[in-house]
Design an enzyme around this catalytic site. Structure first.
Site, PDB file in Angstrom:
ATOM      1  N   SER A 261       0.831  -1.204   0.000  1.00  0.00           N
ATOM      2  CA  SER A 261       0.000   0.000   0.000  1.00  0.00           C
ATOM      3  C   SER A 261       0.867   1.256   0.000  1.00  0.00           C
ATOM      4  O   SER A 261       2.068   1.195   0.250  1.00  0.00           O
ATOM      5  CB  SER A 261      -0.891   0.014   1.236  1.00  0.00           C
ATOM      6  OG  SER A 261      -0.095   0.299   2.382  1.00  0.00           O
ATOM      7  N   LYS A 262       0.188   2.388  -0.244  1.00  0.00           N
ATOM      8  CA  LYS A 262       0.894   3.668  -0.240  1.00  0.00           C
ATOM      9  C   LYS A 262       1.547   3.885   1.120  1.00  0.00           C
ATOM     10  O   LYS A 262       2.635   4.430   1.208  1.00  0.00           O
ATOM     11  CB  LYS A 262      -0.089   4.795  -0.558  1.00  0.00           C
ATOM     12  CG  LYS A 262       0.540   6.174  -0.454  1.00  0.00           C
ATOM     13  CD  LYS A 262      -0.358   7.247  -1.010  1.00  0.00           C
ATOM     14  CE  LYS A 262       0.300   8.617  -0.970  1.00  0.00           C
ATOM     15  NZ  LYS A 262       0.572   9.107   0.379  1.00  0.00           N
ATOM     16  N   ARG A 263       0.862   3.437   2.171  1.00  0.00           N
ATOM     17  CA  ARG A 263       1.399   3.637   3.514  1.00  0.00           C
ATOM     18  C   ARG A 263       2.758   2.948   3.701  1.00  0.00           C
ATOM     19  O   ARG A 263       3.638   3.467   4.354  1.00  0.00           O
ATOM     20  CB  ARG A 263       0.398   3.147   4.555  1.00  0.00           C
ATOM     21  CG  ARG A 263       0.269   4.184   5.614  1.00  0.00           C
ATOM     22  CD  ARG A 263      -0.925   4.176   6.511  1.00  0.00           C
ATOM     23  NE  ARG A 263      -1.943   3.198   6.288  1.00  0.00           N
ATOM     24  CZ  ARG A 263      -2.269   2.294   7.207  1.00  0.00           C
ATOM     25  NH1 ARG A 263      -1.637   2.228   8.356  1.00  0.00           N
ATOM     26  NH2 ARG A 263      -3.254   1.456   6.972  1.00  0.00           N
ATOM     27  N   ASP A 266       5.262   5.160   2.093  1.00  0.00           N
ATOM     28  CA  ASP A 266       5.517   6.364   2.894  1.00  0.00           C
ATOM     29  C   ASP A 266       6.415   6.028   4.090  1.00  0.00           C
ATOM     30  O   ASP A 266       7.331   6.770   4.417  1.00  0.00           O
ATOM     31  CB  ASP A 266       4.201   6.965   3.410  1.00  0.00           C
ATOM     32  CG  ASP A 266       3.381   7.559   2.269  1.00  0.00           C
ATOM     33  OD1 ASP A 266       3.945   7.732   1.171  1.00  0.00           O
ATOM     34  OD2 ASP A 266       2.184   7.832   2.471  1.00  0.00           O
TER      35      ASP A 266
END
Ligand code: GLU
Length: 502
Positions: A261-263, A266
């Site tokens: 995921s994007k998380r 990040d």
């Protein structure tokens, strides 16, 4: 094999995840390998999830990756339009066909009524499913008298059209990657095919378009596998030939626990999107991080597919040649950010120094340095092996462009001796006598001087580097002084001596 026509069918709901790019790539490889057609279809029937800019982002991403669309919004083709919202007028007749056949029905339940049913079921510890077991008790054209539901339609009461999933039927189907699958319809609900806003849902539009566009193979992410039984039922209801299906395994987080995921990106500092996403909550992209598109697609291609050999570096043409769906694995592939960098490192090593010099010159220009291209080429030769990205060339070579302003205290503490200043002053006098500053000339002169005087090579070289670079890093010191030149070298030694000490 039948004529190969495949499609990549993203929904413009935000930036395209790299898992989506991989789906596009596998479709593209498969199309090209089989002299087929690669179609880009934009699936934008869900107005609530539409995001401005996403469609352009998708097209630009494919272009950056080197994926050439044969039929699409910009390319045209005989099966258009290629944006579902532009095909709106097509879908209703297919929903009506299903109603006429008795395979679909009008449902008038309001969102509030459905919400009440859901929460009541929830309280009783159950999940509400709109299916054969309850449909007769709900507000629809199956439970109501014909006069009643026709009246509702005449009055313009809002409705959706639902698929009438059979009660207890085993659906058998095949997936190229997953093999034979059997699902009992008892586990499925009466999915909405047509919404009250006059738009089809994904399911109806997707099946109708795959049929009308004569798609031969549906290659898409595993998250769509649960929808496949419904899709198979729809094909049967329409009496249409089925395409072949291949559901690709997920891209997993680096620790292998769940979908990437994007998380994750990040948290760990890597992008999960091909390009920078500039709207709303912005997101990093591989392109802007300095990845080469060929390295990026090479890395992605191997996440889920394996060539059956040890080969890791593949050009686009080689990927097309080597690809087969049969070699796509069933289990998810763990994304490894270090491996992604490794691919870029490899591709950077393959580039000619003069090509890298051009790329680095752009980078320098943006920072106000204007350097001759030939000199840059030499510089790149000195540091190329240590870098994975063009921007890292700067990290390795900043001191070539500017004299150190500070000196590493640790190095001073460890290396700067009582006699260092005197030795460096003597070094200046030796260097002053050398005209040709190439490493081949300076190195033997300095080495001979050290030897003749009986000095310690390490002691001199360490402080020499310290005053020229400001730290203990960098390539061969004689290559550095050759590049910065005699005058600058002497200036830096002089400054170092006066700043660090006598
Ligand atoms: N519109 C779907 C998506 O966003 C397409 C799924 C499919 O390929 O059938 O991924």
């Amino acid at each position: 094999m039948t004529r190969v026509r495949v499609r990549f069918a993203p929904s413009p709901t935000g930036p395209l995840h790299i898992g989506g790019v991989r789906t596009a790539l596998y479709n593209y490889f498969f199309a090209k390998k089989n002299n087929g057609t690669f179609i880009l279809r934009i699936e934008d029937t869900d107005k609530a999830r539409f995001v401005e800019g996403a469609e352009e982002y998708i097209m630009e991403s494919l272009k950056w990756c080197g994926i050439i669309v044969d039929e699409g919004i910009n390319e045209g083709g005989n099966y258009g339009p290629y944006r579902q919202s532009d095909r709106k007028a097509i879908y209703r007749q297919y929903a009506d066909m299903l109603i006429d056949k008795g395979d679909a029905y009008f449902a008038f339940d309001t969102p509030e009524q459905l919400e009440t049913l859901r929460s009541e079921s929830g309280k009783a510890g159950n999940t509400f499913i709109y299916n054969a077991a309850v449909r007769e008790k709900l507000n629809n054209s199956v439970s109501l008298q014909e006069t009643e539901w026709k009246e509702k339609l005449d009055k313009g009461e809002p409705y959706v059209i639902r698929y009438k999933m059979p009660h207890n039927d085993d659906i058998h189907f095949d997936d190229i990657i997953r093999g034979h699958i059997v699902v009992n319809t008892g586990t499925l609900d009466d999915k909405v095919l047509f919404k009250s806003d006059g738009m089809p849902t994904y399911h109806l539009a997707n099946i109708v378009d795959d049929h009308l566009m004569e798609i031969s193979h549906v290659i898409r992410g595993e998250e769509w596998l649960p929808s496949l039984p419904l899709h198979i039922m729809l094909y049967r209801s329409f009496s249409w030939d089925l395409p072949l299906f291949a559901h690709l395994p997920l891209l997993l987080k680096p620790d292998g626990k769940g979908k990437l995921s994007k998380r994750d990106g990040d948290k760990m500092g890597f992008p999960v999107f091909p390009l920078f996403w500039p709207y709303g909550e912005t997101a990093k992209g591989y392109r802007e991080e300095g990845y080469y598109p060929d390295a990026f697609i090479n890395m992605l291609a191997l996440l889920g597919w394996n060539p059956g050999t040890e080969q890791e570096i593949f050009s686009m043409d080689e990927l097309i040649e080597a690809f087969s769906i049969e070699r796509v694995g069933k289990s998810g592939s763990r994304f490894d950010p270090e491996k992604a960098k490794w691919f870029n490192h490899q591709y950077l090593q393959y580039r000619y120094n003069n090509q890298l010099a051009l790329e680095f010159r752009e980078f320098l220009r943006a920072r106000g340095h204007h350097v001759d291209i030939i000199r840059l080429e030499t510089l790149i030769g000195l540091v190329k092996e240590r870098v994975s990205f063009v921007k890292e060339i700067w990290e390795q070579t900043d001191f070539f462009f500017k004299a150190p302003e500070t000196y590493d205290q640790e190095v001073i503490k460890k290396r700067w001796k009582e006699n260092s200043a005197a030795l460096l002053r003597e070094l200046i006098s030796i260097l002053e006598k050398i005209d040709d500053f190439s490493a081949a000339k300076t190195e033997p002169v300095i080495k001979t001087w050290i030897e003749e005087k009986g000095y310690n090579t390490g002691e001199i070289m360490n402080v020499f580097r310290l005053v020229v670079v400001g730290a203990s890093r960098g390539p061969h010191i004689f290559d550095i002084i050759c590049w910065i030149g005699k005058e600058e070298t002497i200036k830096r030694i002089g400054k170092g001596v006066s700043v660090i000490g006598k």
